[in-house]
Design a protein around this motif. Structure first.
Motif, PDB file in Angstrom:
ATOM      1  N   PRO A   1       6.272   8.808  13.469  1.00 30.76           N
ATOM      2  CA  PRO A   1       5.333   9.550  12.612  1.00 30.76           C
ATOM      3  C   PRO A   1       5.517   9.273  11.122  1.00 30.76           C
ATOM      4  CG  PRO A   1       6.972  11.013  13.598  1.00 30.76           C
ATOM      5  CD  PRO A   1       7.104   9.704  14.292  1.00 30.76           C
ATOM      6  N   GLU A   2       6.758   9.015  10.696  1.00 29.50           N
ATOM      7  CA  GLU A   2       6.967   8.732   9.273  1.00 29.50           C
ATOM      8  C   GLU A   2       6.274   7.436   8.877  1.00 29.50           C
ATOM      9  OE1 GLU A   2       9.390   9.045  11.496  1.00 29.50           O
ATOM     10  OE2 GLU A   2      10.390  10.959  11.038  1.00 29.50           O
ATOM     11  N   LEU A   3       6.365   6.430   9.750  1.00 33.73           N
ATOM     12  CA  LEU A   3       5.681   5.163   9.489  1.00 33.73           C
ATOM     13  C   LEU A   3       4.180   5.385   9.421  1.00 33.73           C
ATOM     14  CD1 LEU A   3       5.482   2.041   9.342  1.00 33.73           C
ATOM     15  CD2 LEU A   3       5.469   2.052  11.859  1.00 33.73           C
ATOM     16  N   TYR A   4       3.645   6.130  10.377  1.00 35.24           N
ATOM     17  CA  TYR A   4       2.205   6.358  10.378  1.00 35.24           C
ATOM     18  C   TYR A   4       1.767   7.102   9.124  1.00 35.24           C
ATOM     19  CZ  TYR A   4      -2.531   7.367  11.756  1.00 35.24           C
ATOM     20  OH  TYR A   4      -3.896   7.423  11.774  1.00 35.24           O
ATOM     21  N   ASP A   5       2.520   8.118   8.740  1.00 40.53           N
ATOM     22  CA  ASP A   5       2.145   8.889   7.553  1.00 40.53           C
ATOM     23  C   ASP A   5       2.145   8.012   6.305  1.00 40.53           C
ATOM     24  OD1 ASP A   5       1.848  11.135   9.099  1.00 40.53           O
ATOM     25  OD2 ASP A   5       3.780  12.019   8.563  1.00 40.53           O
ATOM     26  N   ARG A   6       3.105   7.094   6.214  1.00 42.80           N
ATOM     27  CA  ARG A   6       3.134   6.180   5.058  1.00 42.80           C
ATOM     28  C   ARG A   6       1.918   5.267   5.067  1.00 42.80           C
ATOM     29  NH1 ARG A   6       8.621   5.571   6.408  1.00 42.80           N
ATOM     30  NH2 ARG A   6       8.219   3.482   7.254  1.00 42.80           N
ATOM     31  N   ARG A   7       1.598   4.726   6.236  1.00 37.88           N
ATOM     32  CA  ARG A   7       0.445   3.829   6.320  1.00 37.88           C
ATOM     33  C   ARG A   7      -0.853   4.584   6.032  1.00 37.88           C
ATOM     34  NH1 ARG A   7       1.656  -0.752   9.530  1.00 37.88           N
ATOM     35  NH2 ARG A   7       3.644  -1.543   8.771  1.00 37.88           N
ATOM     36  N   LEU A   8      -0.952   5.808   6.518  1.00 37.82           N
ATOM     37  CA  LEU A   8      -2.147   6.603   6.264  1.00 37.82           C
ATOM     38  C   LEU A   8      -2.292   6.897   4.781  1.00 37.82           C
ATOM     39  CD1 LEU A   8      -4.581   8.244   7.213  1.00 37.82           C
ATOM     40  CD2 LEU A   8      -3.023  10.155   7.673  1.00 37.82           C
ATOM     41  N   ALA A   9      -1.187   7.291   4.129  1.00 38.86           N
ATOM     42  CA  ALA A   9      -1.236   7.576   2.687  1.00 38.86           C
ATOM     43  C   ALA A   9      -1.625   6.329   1.907  1.00 38.86           C
ATOM     44  CB  ALA A   9       0.110   8.108   2.212  1.00 38.86           C
ATOM     45  N   ARG A  10      -1.093   5.175   2.326  1.00 39.25           N
ATOM     46  CA  ARG A  10      -1.424   3.916   1.660  1.00 39.25           C
ATOM     47  C   ARG A  10      -2.912   3.601   1.831  1.00 39.25           C
ATOM     48  NH1 ARG A  10       2.159  -0.702   3.863  1.00 39.25           N
ATOM     49  NH2 ARG A  10       3.699   0.866   3.246  1.00 39.25           N
ATOM     50  N   PHE A  11      -3.416   3.825   3.049  1.00 39.20           N
ATOM     51  CA  PHE A  11      -4.836   3.582   3.294  1.00 39.20           C
ATOM     52  C   PHE A  11      -5.705   4.495   2.434  1.00 39.20           C
ATOM     53  CE2 PHE A  11      -8.708   5.117   5.210  1.00 39.20           C
ATOM     54  CZ  PHE A  11      -9.419   3.934   5.329  1.00 39.20           C
ATOM     55  N   LEU A  12      -5.405   5.780   2.421  1.00 40.75           N
ATOM     56  CA  LEU A  12      -6.223   6.736   1.677  1.00 40.75           C
ATOM     57  C   LEU A  12      -6.229   6.410   0.186  1.00 40.75           C
ATOM     58  CD1 LEU A  12      -5.239  10.032   3.511  1.00 40.75           C
ATOM     59  CD2 LEU A  12      -7.395   8.784   3.693  1.00 40.75           C
ATOM     60  N   ASP A  13      -5.103   5.948  -0.330  1.00 38.76           N
ATOM     61  CA  ASP A  13      -5.046   5.546  -1.740  1.00 38.76           C
ATOM     62  C   ASP A  13      -5.939   4.330  -1.994  1.00 38.76           C
ATOM     63  OD1 ASP A  13      -3.729   5.629  -4.476  1.00 38.76           O
ATOM     64  OD2 ASP A  13      -3.174   3.609  -3.810  1.00 38.76           O
ATOM     65  N   LYS A  14      -5.886   3.364  -1.077  1.00 41.60           N
ATOM     66  CA  LYS A  14      -6.706   2.160  -1.239  1.00 41.60           C
ATOM     67  C   LYS A  14      -8.185   2.506  -1.169  1.00 41.60           C
ATOM     68  CE  LYS A  14      -7.132  -2.553   0.525  1.00 41.60           C
ATOM     69  NZ  LYS A  14      -6.579  -3.549   1.474  1.00 41.60           N
ATOM     70  N   ARG A  15      -8.555   3.351  -0.211  1.00 36.62           N
ATOM     71  CA  ARG A  15      -9.952   3.745  -0.097  1.00 36.62           C
ATOM     72  C   ARG A  15     -10.405   4.527  -1.319  1.00 36.62           C
ATOM     73  NH1 ARG A  15     -13.698   7.359   0.996  1.00 36.62           N
ATOM     74  NH2 ARG A  15     -15.398   6.841   2.452  1.00 36.62           N
ATOM     75  N   ALA A  16      -9.545   5.405  -1.823  1.00 36.81           N
ATOM     76  CA  ALA A  16      -9.909   6.232  -2.974  1.00 36.81           C
ATOM     77  C   ALA A  16     -10.188   5.380  -4.208  1.00 36.81           C
ATOM     78  CB  ALA A  16      -8.803   7.238  -3.267  1.00 36.81           C
ATOM     79  N   ARG A  17      -9.520   4.240  -4.317  1.00 35.84           N
ATOM     80  CA  ARG A  17      -9.749   3.366  -5.471  1.00 35.84           C
ATOM     81  C   ARG A  17     -11.067   2.602  -5.359  1.00 35.84           C
ATOM     82  NH1 ARG A  17      -6.018  -0.297  -4.947  1.00 35.84           N
ATOM     83  NH2 ARG A  17      -4.520   0.670  -3.532  1.00 35.84           N
ATOM     84  N   LYS A  18     -11.505   2.306  -4.139  1.00 37.83           N
ATOM     85  CA  LYS A  18     -12.719   1.520  -3.948  1.00 37.83           C
ATOM     86  C   LYS A  18     -13.959   2.370  -3.724  1.00 37.83           C
ATOM     87  CE  LYS A  18     -10.721  -2.782  -2.304  1.00 37.83           C
ATOM     88  NZ  LYS A  18     -10.922  -3.930  -1.398  1.00 37.83           N
TER      89      LYS A  18
END
Length: 308
Positions: free
Chosen positions: A140-157
Protein backbone atom coordinates in the motif's frame (compact mmCIF):
# COMPACT_ATOMS: atom_id res chain seq x y z
CA UNK A 1 -39.16 2.97 -14.44
CA UNK A 2 -37.93 0.99 -17.44
CA UNK A 3 -34.50 -0.55 -17.66
CA UNK A 4 -32.94 0.34 -20.99
CA UNK A 5 -30.40 -1.68 -22.98
CA UNK A 6 -27.56 -0.08 -24.94
CA UNK A 7 -27.45 -0.92 -28.62
CA UNK A 8 -23.66 -1.09 -28.29
CA UNK A 9 -24.35 -4.67 -27.19
CA UNK A 10 -25.58 -5.81 -30.59
CA UNK A 11 -25.35 -3.08 -33.24
CA UNK A 12 -22.17 -4.65 -34.61
CA UNK A 13 -24.03 -7.88 -35.41
CA UNK A 14 -26.81 -6.40 -37.53
CA UNK A 15 -27.06 -4.55 -40.82
CA UNK A 16 -30.37 -2.85 -40.10
CA UNK A 17 -31.88 -1.04 -37.17
CA UNK A 18 -34.95 -3.28 -37.33
CA UNK A 19 -32.91 -6.47 -36.86
CA UNK A 20 -30.94 -4.87 -34.04
CA UNK A 21 -34.12 -3.82 -32.23
CA UNK A 22 -35.83 -7.17 -32.88
CA UNK A 23 -33.09 -8.93 -30.94
CA UNK A 24 -33.38 -6.48 -28.06
CA UNK A 25 -37.17 -6.77 -28.00
CA UNK A 26 -36.86 -10.57 -27.92
CA UNK A 27 -35.21 -10.22 -24.50
CA UNK A 28 -38.20 -8.31 -23.16
CA UNK A 29 -36.81 -4.78 -23.46
CA UNK A 30 -38.92 -2.00 -24.96
CA UNK A 31 -36.44 0.81 -24.25
CA UNK A 32 -32.93 1.32 -25.64
CA UNK A 33 -30.02 3.69 -25.50
CA UNK A 34 -28.72 4.36 -29.00
CA UNK A 35 -24.99 3.76 -28.76
CA UNK A 36 -22.03 5.37 -30.46
CA UNK A 37 -21.63 2.41 -32.86
CA UNK A 38 -25.01 3.03 -34.50
CA UNK A 39 -24.72 3.36 -38.28
CA UNK A 40 -26.71 5.78 -40.41
CA UNK A 41 -28.53 2.83 -41.97
CA UNK A 42 -29.47 1.51 -38.53
CA UNK A 43 -30.61 5.00 -37.51
CA UNK A 44 -33.13 4.92 -40.37
CA UNK A 45 -34.50 1.66 -39.01
CA UNK A 46 -34.78 3.16 -35.54
CA UNK A 47 -36.77 6.07 -36.98
CA UNK A 48 -39.20 3.64 -38.60
CA UNK A 49 -39.66 1.67 -35.40
CA UNK A 50 -40.25 4.82 -33.40
CA UNK A 51 -42.98 5.86 -35.83
CA UNK A 52 -44.57 2.45 -35.28
CA UNK A 53 -44.49 3.02 -31.50
CA UNK A 54 -42.72 -0.28 -30.86
CA UNK A 55 -39.65 1.04 -29.08
CA UNK A 56 -38.64 3.87 -26.77
CA UNK A 57 -35.26 5.61 -26.70
CA UNK A 58 -34.07 6.56 -23.22
CA UNK A 59 -30.88 8.35 -24.28
CA UNK A 60 -28.23 8.49 -26.97
CA UNK A 61 -24.49 8.08 -26.51
CA UNK A 62 -22.51 10.52 -28.62
CA UNK A 63 -21.24 10.39 -31.18
CA UNK A 64 -24.38 8.96 -32.74
CA UNK A 65 -24.82 7.93 -35.49
CA UNK A 66 -21.14 7.04 -35.91
CA UNK A 67 -19.66 10.09 -37.69
CA UNK A 68 -16.91 7.99 -39.27
CA UNK A 69 -18.67 5.28 -41.31
CA UNK A 70 -16.39 2.40 -42.18
CA UNK A 71 -14.03 3.08 -39.26
CA UNK A 72 -13.96 1.46 -35.84
CA UNK A 73 -16.66 3.05 -33.72
CA UNK A 74 -15.68 4.32 -30.30
CA UNK A 75 -16.94 6.88 -27.80
CA UNK A 76 -13.92 9.18 -28.17
CA UNK A 77 -13.12 9.92 -31.82
CA UNK A 78 -12.98 13.60 -30.83
CA UNK A 79 -12.05 15.55 -27.73
CA UNK A 80 -13.66 18.85 -26.79
CA UNK A 81 -11.06 19.61 -24.12
CA UNK A 82 -7.69 19.38 -25.90
CA UNK A 83 -6.12 22.88 -26.05
CA UNK A 84 -3.44 21.76 -28.50
CA UNK A 85 -5.81 20.36 -31.15
CA UNK A 86 -7.92 23.25 -32.39
CA UNK A 87 -9.09 21.39 -35.51
CA UNK A 88 -10.01 18.25 -33.54
CA UNK A 89 -11.89 20.31 -30.96
CA UNK A 90 -13.79 22.13 -33.72
CA UNK A 91 -14.74 18.81 -35.32
CA UNK A 92 -15.71 17.49 -31.90
CA UNK A 93 -18.03 20.41 -31.21
CA UNK A 94 -19.61 19.94 -34.64
CA UNK A 95 -20.06 16.21 -34.02
CA UNK A 96 -21.65 16.85 -30.62
CA UNK A 97 -24.12 19.19 -32.31
CA UNK A 98 -24.86 16.61 -35.02
CA UNK A 99 -25.61 14.03 -32.32
CA UNK A 100 -27.78 16.56 -30.51
CA UNK A 101 -29.78 17.26 -33.67
CA UNK A 102 -30.37 13.52 -34.04
CA UNK A 103 -31.50 13.31 -30.41
CA UNK A 104 -33.79 16.30 -30.87
CA UNK A 105 -35.29 14.79 -34.02
CA UNK A 106 -36.15 11.63 -32.05
CA UNK A 107 -37.47 13.59 -29.08
CA UNK A 108 -34.71 12.29 -26.80
CA UNK A 109 -33.38 14.66 -24.14
CA UNK A 110 -30.36 12.96 -22.44
CA UNK A 111 -27.19 12.72 -24.55
CA UNK A 112 -24.11 11.07 -23.04
CA UNK A 113 -20.62 12.30 -23.92
CA UNK A 114 -17.01 11.41 -23.15
CA UNK A 115 -15.49 14.88 -23.15
CA UNK A 116 -11.82 13.87 -23.38
CA UNK A 117 -8.69 13.11 -21.42
CA UNK A 118 -5.71 14.81 -19.82
CA UNK A 119 -2.51 13.45 -21.48
CA UNK A 120 -1.23 11.38 -18.56
CA UNK A 121 -2.18 8.03 -20.04
CA UNK A 122 1.01 6.15 -19.21
CA UNK A 123 0.93 7.22 -15.58
CA UNK A 124 -2.76 6.31 -15.39
CA UNK A 125 -2.07 2.90 -16.92
CA UNK A 126 0.64 2.27 -14.31
CA UNK A 127 -2.00 2.76 -11.59
CA UNK A 128 -4.22 0.22 -13.34
CA UNK A 129 -1.30 -2.22 -13.51
CA UNK A 130 -0.57 -1.90 -9.79
CA UNK A 131 -4.18 -2.76 -8.95
CA UNK A 132 -4.31 -5.57 -11.51
CA UNK A 133 -1.13 -7.12 -10.10
CA UNK A 134 -2.37 -6.96 -6.51
CA UNK A 135 0.26 -4.46 -5.38
CA UNK A 136 -2.31 -1.89 -4.24
CA UNK A 137 -3.06 -4.17 -1.30
CA UNK A 138 0.24 -6.03 -1.03
CA UNK A 139 2.34 -2.85 -1.02
CA UNK A 140 0.00 0.00 0.00
CA UNK A 141 2.84 2.45 0.65
CA UNK A 142 4.11 1.96 -2.90
CA UNK A 143 0.63 2.43 -4.32
CA UNK A 144 0.02 5.57 -2.28
CA UNK A 145 3.30 7.06 -3.53
CA UNK A 146 2.45 6.27 -7.14
CA UNK A 147 -1.06 7.66 -6.72
CA UNK A 148 0.25 10.89 -5.18
CA UNK A 149 2.78 11.20 -8.01
CA UNK A 150 0.04 10.67 -10.58
CA UNK A 151 -2.31 13.21 -9.00
CA UNK A 152 0.47 15.80 -8.93
CA UNK A 153 1.26 15.20 -12.60
CA UNK A 154 -2.39 15.44 -13.59
CA UNK A 155 -2.88 18.59 -11.51
CA UNK A 156 -0.08 20.31 -13.42
CA UNK A 157 -1.53 19.46 -16.84
CA UNK A 158 -5.27 19.57 -16.18
CA UNK A 159 -6.01 23.32 -15.91
CA UNK A 160 -5.55 24.03 -19.63
CA UNK A 161 -7.75 21.07 -20.52
CA UNK A 162 -10.40 22.12 -18.03
CA UNK A 163 -10.43 25.67 -19.39
CA UNK A 164 -10.74 24.35 -22.93
CA UNK A 165 -13.66 22.17 -21.85
CA UNK A 166 -15.33 25.19 -20.24
CA UNK A 167 -14.94 27.14 -23.46
CA UNK A 168 -16.40 24.27 -25.50
CA UNK A 169 -19.39 24.06 -23.18
CA UNK A 170 -19.86 27.80 -23.55
CA UNK A 171 -20.34 27.24 -27.29
CA UNK A 172 -22.41 24.08 -27.02
CA UNK A 173 -24.87 24.68 -24.21
CA UNK A 174 -26.86 27.54 -25.79
CA UNK A 175 -27.36 25.41 -28.91
CA UNK A 176 -28.37 22.38 -26.84
CA UNK A 177 -30.84 24.53 -24.94
CA UNK A 178 -32.43 25.47 -28.25
CA UNK A 179 -32.56 21.82 -29.33
CA UNK A 180 -34.00 20.62 -26.01
CA UNK A 181 -31.08 18.26 -25.36
CA UNK A 182 -29.40 17.65 -21.99
CA UNK A 183 -25.64 17.14 -22.25
CA UNK A 184 -24.55 14.47 -19.75
CA UNK A 185 -20.78 14.24 -19.18
CA UNK A 186 -19.79 10.70 -18.26
CA UNK A 187 -17.21 9.65 -15.68
CA UNK A 188 -14.43 7.74 -17.44
CA UNK A 189 -12.94 4.48 -16.14
CA UNK A 190 -9.30 5.53 -16.05
CA UNK A 191 -7.55 8.20 -14.03
CA UNK A 192 -6.84 10.46 -17.01
CA UNK A 193 -10.50 11.28 -17.73
CA UNK A 194 -11.64 14.89 -18.00
CA UNK A 195 -13.55 16.17 -16.17
CA UNK A 196 -12.77 14.32 -12.96
CA UNK A 197 -15.21 14.43 -10.06
CA UNK A 198 -14.08 17.76 -8.60
CA UNK A 199 -13.98 19.37 -12.05
CA UNK A 200 -17.47 18.05 -12.77
CA UNK A 201 -18.74 19.70 -9.59
CA UNK A 202 -17.20 23.01 -10.67
CA UNK A 203 -18.82 22.80 -14.11
CA UNK A 204 -22.23 22.03 -12.65
CA UNK A 205 -22.00 25.07 -10.38
CA UNK A 206 -20.75 27.36 -13.13
CA UNK A 207 -23.39 26.25 -15.64
CA UNK A 208 -26.27 26.07 -13.17
CA UNK A 209 -29.53 26.33 -15.12
CA UNK A 210 -27.92 25.25 -18.41
CA UNK A 211 -28.70 21.85 -20.00
CA UNK A 212 -25.70 20.14 -18.38
CA UNK A 213 -25.72 17.09 -16.12
CA UNK A 214 -23.44 14.37 -14.80
CA UNK A 215 -23.84 10.86 -16.22
CA UNK A 216 -22.83 8.18 -13.77
CA UNK A 217 -21.35 4.99 -15.18
CA UNK A 218 -21.51 2.43 -12.37
CA UNK A 219 -18.68 0.26 -13.65
CA UNK A 220 -16.46 3.25 -14.27
CA UNK A 221 -17.28 4.60 -10.82
CA UNK A 222 -16.30 1.27 -9.27
CA UNK A 223 -13.04 1.19 -11.22
CA UNK A 224 -12.23 4.67 -9.95
CA UNK A 225 -13.14 3.51 -6.45
CA UNK A 226 -10.70 0.59 -6.79
CA UNK A 227 -8.02 3.05 -7.96
CA UNK A 228 -8.74 5.10 -4.80
CA UNK A 229 -9.65 8.16 -6.83
CA UNK A 230 -13.15 8.46 -5.37
CA UNK A 231 -15.58 6.83 -2.95
CA UNK A 232 -18.24 5.33 -5.18
CA UNK A 233 -21.32 5.57 -2.96
CA UNK A 234 -20.25 8.98 -1.68
CA UNK A 235 -19.92 10.31 -5.21
CA UNK A 236 -23.43 9.14 -6.16
CA UNK A 237 -24.86 10.76 -3.05
CA UNK A 238 -22.98 14.02 -3.58
CA UNK A 239 -23.85 14.49 -7.26
CA UNK A 240 -27.24 12.76 -7.11
CA UNK A 241 -29.33 15.91 -7.72
CA UNK A 242 -27.40 16.62 -10.93
CA UNK A 243 -27.25 13.09 -12.33
CA UNK A 244 -28.84 12.77 -15.77
CA UNK A 245 -28.75 8.98 -15.99
CA UNK A 246 -26.79 5.81 -15.40
CA UNK A 247 -24.86 3.14 -17.24
CA UNK A 248 -25.18 -0.11 -15.30
CA UNK A 249 -22.55 -2.82 -15.49
CA UNK A 250 -20.45 -4.72 -13.00
CA UNK A 251 -16.72 -5.04 -12.35
CA UNK A 252 -15.02 -8.36 -11.73
CA UNK A 253 -11.85 -8.10 -9.63
CA UNK A 254 -9.61 -6.41 -10.12
CA UNK A 255 -10.80 -3.99 -12.88
CA UNK A 256 -12.75 -5.99 -15.48
CA UNK A 257 -15.79 -3.85 -16.25
CA UNK A 258 -18.83 -4.06 -18.56
CA UNK A 259 -19.75 -7.37 -16.94
CA UNK A 260 -23.35 -8.12 -16.05
CA UNK A 261 -24.43 -8.30 -12.41
CA UNK A 262 -24.63 -9.98 -10.00
CA UNK A 263 -21.34 -11.26 -8.63
CA UNK A 264 -18.99 -8.32 -9.12
CA UNK A 265 -17.72 -5.46 -7.00
CA UNK A 266 -20.51 -2.92 -7.61
CA UNK A 267 -23.08 -2.50 -4.84
CA UNK A 268 -26.16 -1.78 -6.93
CA UNK A 269 -28.20 -0.96 -3.82
CA UNK A 270 -26.75 2.56 -3.98
CA UNK A 271 -28.88 3.20 -7.09
CA UNK A 272 -32.16 2.15 -5.48
CA UNK A 273 -33.26 5.77 -4.77
CA UNK A 274 -33.12 6.48 -8.51
CA UNK A 275 -35.08 3.40 -9.59
CA UNK A 276 -38.41 5.09 -8.90
CA UNK A 277 -37.51 8.16 -10.98
CA UNK A 278 -37.69 8.73 -14.72
CA UNK A 279 -33.89 8.91 -15.06
CA UNK A 280 -32.48 6.53 -17.68
CA UNK A 281 -30.98 3.36 -16.17
CA UNK A 282 -29.13 1.69 -19.03
CA UNK A 283 -27.60 -1.78 -19.02
CA UNK A 284 -24.33 -1.46 -20.95
CA UNK A 285 -22.83 -4.92 -21.57
CA UNK A 286 -19.92 -5.73 -23.80
CA UNK A 287 -20.95 -7.32 -27.12
CA UNK A 288 -19.57 -10.64 -25.85
CA UNK A 289 -22.10 -10.85 -23.01
CA UNK A 290 -24.88 -13.37 -23.66
CA UNK A 291 -28.61 -12.78 -23.79
CA UNK A 292 -28.98 -14.98 -20.72
CA UNK A 293 -26.54 -12.82 -18.74
CA UNK A 294 -28.43 -9.67 -19.72
CA UNK A 295 -31.84 -11.05 -18.76
CA UNK A 296 -30.44 -12.33 -15.46
CA UNK A 297 -28.94 -8.90 -14.74
CA UNK A 298 -32.22 -7.15 -15.47
CA UNK A 299 -34.19 -9.51 -13.24
CA UNK A 300 -31.59 -9.23 -10.48
CA UNK A 301 -31.67 -5.43 -10.46
CA UNK A 302 -35.46 -5.20 -10.55
CA UNK A 303 -35.65 -7.65 -7.66
CA UNK A 304 -32.96 -5.83 -5.71
CA UNK A 305 -34.86 -2.55 -6.06
CA UNK A 306 -38.22 -4.11 -5.24
CA UNK A 307 -39.60 -3.65 -8.74
CA UNK A 308 -39.84 -7.27 -9.89
Amino acid sequence: MRLSLSTCWNSGRHETGEAMLDEIESLGFDTVELGYALSFRQADGVRRRLREGRIRVSSIHAFCPNPRPGSHAGPEPFSICDPADFRGRRHGIGAVLDSARFASELGVRPMVLHAGRVPVFRAARRLDALVESGLRDAKPELYDRRLARFLDKRARKAPKFFETLRASLGILLPELERLGVLLCLENLPTADGCPDESEMSLLLREFEGAPLAYWHDAGHGQRRHELRLVHHAGLVKRLGPRIGGFHLHDVLPPLDDHRMPPGGLVDFRIFAPFAATDLPLVLEPRPARTAEEIVRARDYLLGLWGLA
